[in-house]
Design an enzyme around this catalytic site. Structure first.
Site, PDB file in Angstrom:
ATOM      1  N   CYS A 381       0.998  -1.322  -0.190  1.00  0.00           N
ATOM      2  CA  CYS A 381       0.022  -0.051   0.114  1.00  0.00           C
ATOM      3  C   CYS A 381       0.925   1.167  -0.057  1.00  0.00           C
ATOM      4  CB  CYS A 381      -0.906  -0.232   1.254  1.00  0.00           C
ATOM      5  SG  CYS A 381      -2.326   0.876   0.656  1.00  0.00           S
ATOM      6  N   HIS A 507      -3.724  -5.211   0.500  1.00  0.00           N
ATOM      7  CA  HIS A 507      -3.113  -5.397   1.723  1.00  0.00           C
ATOM      8  C   HIS A 507      -3.063  -7.263   1.825  1.00  0.00           C
ATOM      9  CE1 HIS A 507      -2.835  -1.900   3.713  1.00  0.00           C
ATOM     10  NE2 HIS A 507      -3.715  -1.176   2.920  1.00  0.00           N
ATOM     11  N   GLU A 509      -1.559  -8.866   3.440  1.00  0.00           N
ATOM     12  CA  GLU A 509      -1.584  -9.565   5.004  1.00  0.00           C
ATOM     13  C   GLU A 509      -2.819  -9.820   5.711  1.00  0.00           C
ATOM     14  OE1 GLU A 509      -1.083  -6.300   4.073  1.00  0.00           O
ATOM     15  OE2 GLU A 509      -1.667  -4.919   5.663  1.00  0.00           O
TER      16      GLU A 509
HETATM   17  N1  GLN Z   1      -2.040   6.902   2.624  1.00  0.00           N
HETATM   18  C1  GLN Z   1      -2.334   5.901   1.473  1.00  0.00           C
HETATM   19  C2  GLN Z   1      -3.403   6.003   0.831  1.00  0.00           C
HETATM   20  O1  GLN Z   1      -4.412   6.539   1.196  1.00  0.00           O
HETATM   21  C3  GLN Z   1      -1.872   4.406   1.788  1.00  0.00           C
HETATM   22  C4  GLN Z   1      -2.723   3.992   2.606  1.00  0.00           C
HETATM   23  C5  GLN Z   1      -2.459   2.609   3.113  1.00  0.00           C
HETATM   24  O2  GLN Z   1      -1.180   2.353   3.071  1.00  0.00           O
HETATM   25  N2  GLN Z   1      -3.267   1.735   3.470  1.00  0.00           N
HETATM   26  O3  GLN Z   1      -3.644   5.829  -0.543  1.00  0.00           O
END
Ligand code: GLN
Length: 548
Positions: A381, A507, A509
């Site tokens: 992410c 994600h 995970e």
């Molecule tokens: N802050 C970033 C976004 O909103 C990444 C979000 C995250 O890592 N969950 O895109």
């Protein structure tokens, strides 16, 4: 008739209710029963999505896009019953629903009260989970017995047997039996008080699970049983396990918990099949490799902020018979001390998700270090967004390239707000959330890890790779290894001519299990094992063996 187990906690918070509830779920499933898990949280936030990781640890995201308590991660890792929005309710959500009904006039002019209106709402969300094809619903009540906040939840579960029959409900209370060094003995008084408190509000626990550092003697067990109005067999010891969390369910079986539960609830079931968990422990006790992974995050010092990532690394270690040592590195420290000092000893570097500017440059430096030193790299992410920023700045001459999340006026907004996010002003539950399909490109690390081209992964973000730069990045060698099926959103990037550099917008995970490591974590750990082997070979070659 669906059976209900209610798990409460006493004496102290952080006593491990989540893990114990998940273990109970796992043991019942291992006996062939269909289980659904649920957590009721006493705080007033509508969900943990807007809470700081310092307050709450990780926000766990489900397929349906709900942002939930991290205990749901334990549930999903240990059990197979699907989790949905109905699996986690907070006081805030319960009150919101009741107040919305009141505004619509649904209470027909009555005074709206905690009892019965709030408690009815709580009972209805418990009932909802039991409506599916399920033998047992396990509902964990967050917080500690004695808290003002959890009272409506406790009152609702007190009433529950009146609706569905006493024989269909079981109360399990998890408590602490501390060991007083000075006195050289276990102390049962806090447990007596905690159970006393429950009984005052009309709940008599059926089973007590006692967290303890030292074994509980027969005398202590009998004493606890007598004071808490239970038979000694219903007092189950759960001793601290410092080797692995996977010892917890197995020790509960040894202490007769699952047997007792099925007997008390009159559930016909076969003895549990524990082979997968015995195998996990066997692998953990007999590792064939040892590697170390740096997790470079903003909240590295907080043990719960990247909970699912740490767990997923362990799962991949179990998969490869490898012991994975995790180094939690504060990204802001990299800015001060430089990557070489903090990262040089590691076999793999992972940059997890996150929000906010603090430590961003440290993450970008960690990416650069991994890329240049050919250390296996896994970006997740925000970790992917940092990989794109680093690539743009270092290899494409895009000076000042950034995400507009951190620099609104960057000359090169390589990461920008998703189109669908532009009009959104409300914070809670408004990101791109939950399971989304993606297509993988042939010949990439990602595709070979998954062994397929169509995947579905969970998301939680507002920002995304800026397609205006796509061609330019491709020309400079970045591989777009995965995109949304319509090709519009970049989901995975890779850097070729590197042993393993994979960064994903989603994600992974949230979809890893101890019995089934996530393919990308497995691929990453495999690459780290190979790197360690190459380094060992090099050192051996550099130190010729002594002449005899
Ligand atoms: N802050 C970033 C976004 O909103 C990444 C979000 C995250 O890592 N969950 O895109």
């Amino acid at each position: 008739m669906t059976k209900h187990i209610f798990v409460t906690g006493g004496v102290v918070s952080s006593i491990g209710k989540g893990l114990t509830s998940a273990s109970i779920g796992m043991l019942l499933e291992a006996r062939g029963l269909r289980v659904r898990m649920q957590k009721l949280d006493p705080y007033i936030n509508v969900d943990p999505g807007t809470m700081s990781p310092y307050q709450h640890g990780e926000v766990y995201v489900l397929d349906d896009g709900s942002e939930t308590d991290l205990d749901l991660g334990h549930y999903e890792r240990f059990t197979n019953g699907p989790l949905t929005r109905d699996s986690n309710y907070t006081t805030g959500q319960i009150y919101l629903a009741v107040i919305e009904k009141e505004r619509k006039g649904q209470f027909l002019g009555k005074t709206v009260q905690v009892i019965p209106h709030i408690t009815d709402e709580i009972k209805s969300v418990i009932r909802k989970v039991g409506e599916h094809d399920v033998d047992v619903v396990i509902t964990e009540i967050g917080g500690t017995v004695g808290d003002i906040e959890s009272l409506p939840f406790l009152e609702a579960i007190r009433q529950y047997p009146l609706d569905v029959g006493k024989e269909n409900c079981l109360y399990i209370h998890l408590t602490l039996v501390p060991y007083l060094k000075a006195a050289g003995e276990l102390k049962t008084k806090p447990t007596q008080h905690s159970v006393g408190h429950l009984r005052q509000i009309g709940i008599q626990p059926d089973i007590l699970i006692c967290r303890c550092e030292q074994p509980i003697s027969r005398e202590d067990r009998e004493k606890i049983a007598l004071f808490c109005n239970l038979s000694p067999q219903a007092v189950i010891e759960e001793r601290d396990k410092d080797f692995s969390i996977y010892e917890v369910p197995l020790s509960l079986v040894n202490n007769g918990l699952d047997e007792l539960i099925v007997k008390r609830l009159g559930l016909a079931s076969s003895p549990p099949d524990l082979e997968p968990y015995n195998d996990i422990l066997h692998r953990l006790r007999n590792p064939q490799h040892e590697i170390s992974i740096a997790v470079v995050g903003k909240y590295a010092e907080h043990k719960d902020a990247y909970k699912s990532i740490y767990e997923s690394l362990d799962h991949a270690g179990i998969h490869h018979h490898a012991q994975v040592r995790i180094g939690r590195i504060q990204s802001a420290d990299i800015e001060n001390e430089g990557p070489e000092r903090l990262l040089s000893g590691f076999d793999g570097i992972l940059v997890p998700g996150g929000f906010g500017e603090r430590g961003i440059e440290g993450k970008v430096q960690a990416v650069q270090y991994a890329r240049e030193k050919e250390i296996p790299f896994f970006g997740i992410c925000l970790g992917m967004q940092c990989a794109v920023i680093e690539f743009g700045r270092s290899l494409m001459g895009l000076e000042g390239a950034h995400s507009t999340e951190f620099d609104k006026n960057t000359p090169h907004p390589v990461i920008c707000l998703l189109n669908e996010q532009r009009e959104i002003t409300q914070m809670g539950g408004t990101m791109r959330l939950g399971a989304q399909p993606a297509k993988l490109a042939a010949g990439t690390h990602a595709q070979s890890a998954y062994g397929q081209t169509d995947i579905v992964e969970r998301h939680r973000h507002r920002y995304e790779f800026n397609n205006v730069y796509r061609q330019q990045f491709e020309t400079h060698g970045m591989t777009f290894a995965g995109t949304s099926p319509d090709g519009q959103l970049v989901e995975i990037v890779e850097v070729p001519h590197h042993p393993w550099f994979v960064a994903v917008q989603f994600h992974p995970e949230f979809k890893s299990k101890p019995t089934k490591a996530h393919p990308l974590f497995a691929g990453f750990i495999q690459a780290a094992i190979e790197r360690r082997a190459r380094r060992q070979k090099k050192t051996m070659a550099a130190e010729p063996s002594q002449p005899v």
